[in-house]
Design an enzyme around this catalytic site. Structure first.
Site, PDB file in Angstrom:
ATOM      1  N   ASN A   1       4.235  -0.221  10.002  1.00 43.30           N
ATOM      2  CA  ASN A   1       4.582  -1.235   8.998  1.00 43.30           C
ATOM      3  C   ASN A   1       3.526  -1.418   7.918  1.00 43.30           C
ATOM      4  OD1 ASN A   1       6.107  -2.039  11.547  1.00 43.30           O
ATOM      5  ND2 ASN A   1       7.110  -3.221   9.950  1.00 43.30           N
ATOM      6  N   LYS A   2       2.377  -0.757   8.042  1.00 46.28           N
ATOM      7  CA  LYS A   2       1.298  -0.961   7.081  1.00 46.28           C
ATOM      8  C   LYS A   2       1.429   0.069   5.950  1.00 46.28           C
ATOM      9  CE  LYS A   2       0.614  -3.799  10.337  1.00 46.28           C
ATOM     10  NZ  LYS A   2      -0.416  -4.562  10.951  1.00 46.28           N
ATOM     11  N   THR A   3       0.337   0.657   5.507  1.00 44.65           N
ATOM     12  CA  THR A   3       0.448   1.568   4.363  1.00 44.65           C
ATOM     13  C   THR A   3       0.337   3.007   4.876  1.00 44.65           C
ATOM     14  OG1 THR A   3      -0.644  -0.189   3.138  1.00 44.65           O
ATOM     15  CG2 THR A   3      -0.240   1.825   1.943  1.00 44.65           C
TER      16      THR A   3
END
Ligand SMILES: *Cc1c(COP(=O)(O)O)cnc(C)c1O
Length: 443
Positions: free
Chosen positions: A228-230
């Site tokens: 869900n992050k980059t």
């Protein structure tokens, strides 16, 4: 809140959007209609890092397999993936040292161990953030003390100052939802009171504050590479610092107390004694994927910023609209666009109307209102006599809604519009048009 645990809100809304997009792109009056020549509008923001997977990740993973060397310190080949990633990551962030670990949560545990946080210490944590900022304090046997967020959706520096006691050892400044905290006042307050500053950049990898990369301003920065992050390897995390002693203690904690020659070379020898650690070592498979993702981070952030910028530009002049406060707009990674409405009822009406138009709109997602979580209010750790809550302060501290009234109010008024790195200009325009229509209808 009783949402299912890790990061599921994004998944739920994702399904909703896909389903919604098919129906409403052709049905909603005033919205964009798909003509014969145009593909249906896809407003699903998706996941960031995986949208950039290509041959680079595949080749790096194959190298690990073909050399039969998935462990970072030895094997039949010459494993260098994690080492190379650490060096590139430190250089990108502008810090002397970086350490790859198994998750952002593990990186926070290493940060607490590095700083020597322990029983009798207070650590200040924002009331709205991810669980790990709370659990890392509890697991170090210290006491989590919550500070309010402000309209930046990150730590309110004034409330931070109010929450400091003679026991406070550190503050975790969380750069939440793609936007940096206001680091100048936070650092000034922390330096004035001799507090360590940990920057949690899990939701803001690649962001900056006044030209400096997030994670490089405080004593320690941590990152997550969960999906869900980059940039992502599914799971993974990192820690950065400029301080060789903090680095050594973080390295020792992540590797059963040991300090291997590679790290001695980086810091010019060992200075600290061995102490009881954990195993949070990153595998070469993870390092391979991250090594391929890192060079794409600037492109990911540029794409996100372009779409978030188009949305903000299109809604900025709506009468009476209040956008998210941005301590440094140029440092925001464009994860989402945010605006505020007058109250919770209006927010809920707004969300219903936006979703009817396939806009990826939601309340603030991906974190939790920690002080009102049942397990937090009950001060429940893994053992009933856990030291965090056995000190005089630990026994008397009260969590619950009274610990964060400002945060609860802000949470209730904000609308979040997720941004997808692969949105088209047509999608940006549809989102802007829809928000404008709904804003006018809400009055
Ligand atoms: C995701 C996240 C973490 C933890 O990272 P994991 O890799 O999932 O353990 C910590 N802090 C914040 C703000 C996060 O969003």
């Amino acid at each position: 809140m009783n949402s299912p645990r890790p990061d599921s809100p994004a998944r739920l809304t994702r399904r909703e959007f896909v389903a919604g997009a098919l129906v409403s792109s052709s049905l909603v009056g005033g919205g964009l209609r798909a003509t014969a020549a145009e593909s249906p509008l896809n407003t699903d923001p998706g996941f960031v890092g995986p949208a950039y997977f290509d041959d680079a990740e595949r080749r790096a993973l194959l190298e690990v397999c073909e050399t039969a060397s998935p462990f970072r310190y030895w094997g039949p080949g010459q494993p260098r993936k994690v080492q190379g990633f650490e060096e590139a990551f430190a250089q990108y962030m502008g810090t002397k040292f970086a350490l790859g670990v198994t998750s952002g949560t593990a990186a926070l545990d290493c940060a607490m161990a590095a700083l020597g946080i322990g029983p009798g210490d207070d650590v200040i944590v924002p009331a709205y953030t991810w669980w790990s900022d709370y659990t890392c304090v509890v697991h170090s046997a210290a006491l989590p003390v919550f500070a309010e967020i402000d309209r930046s959706l990150t730590l309110d520096p004034e409330d931070l100052a109010r929450k400091i006691t003679p026991r406070t050892k550190a503050v975790i400044a969380v750069h939440l939802l793609g936007g940096p905290c206001d680091m100048d006042p936070i650092l000034a307050i922390a330096r004035g009171r001799n507090l360590a500053v940990v920057e949690d950049c899990a939701q803001c990898v690649g962001g900056s504050y006044k030209g400096r990369k997030l994670g490089s301003l405080g004593d320690i920065g941590i990152y997550s590479f969960q999906i869900n992050k980059t940039i992502t390897s599914g799971e993974g995390g990192a820690l950065v610092t400029n301080d060789p002693r903090l680095y050594e203690r973080a390295v020792r904690f992540h590797d059963m107390g040991g300090y291997r020659p590679l790290f001695e070379q980086r810091t010019g020898g060992a200075r600290e004694p061995v102490f009881a650690g954990e195993n949070f070592r990153m595998s070469e498979l993870t390092g391979a994927v991250l090594g391929a993702q890192l060079p794409k981070l600037e492109r990911m952030v540029a794409d996100l910023r372009r779409h978030a910028g188009a949305i903000y530009a299109g809604i900025r002049d709506l009468p009476g609209i209040r956008l998210r406060q941005q301590p440094d707009p140029a440092g925001d990674i464009g994860h989402s666009a945010f605006f505020e409405v007058r109250d919770k009822t209006t927010r809920d009406r707004c969300l219903t109307e936006l979703r009817r138009r396939s806009v990826p709109a939601s309340t603030l997602v991906g974190s939790v209102l920690l002080p009102v979580e049942e397990a937090v209010m009950a001060k429940r750790a893994r053992h009933p006599a856990w030291p965090s809550f056995q000190t005089a302060e630990g026994r008397t501290i009260q969590y619950g809604p009274a610990a964060c009234p400002q945060t609860l109010e802000i949470f209730d008024r904000f609308v979040q519009i997720r941004v997808g790195p692969k949105f088209t200009e047509r999608v940006d325009q549809h989102l802007v048009d829809s928000i404008c229509q709904v804003w006018a209808a809400l009055g």
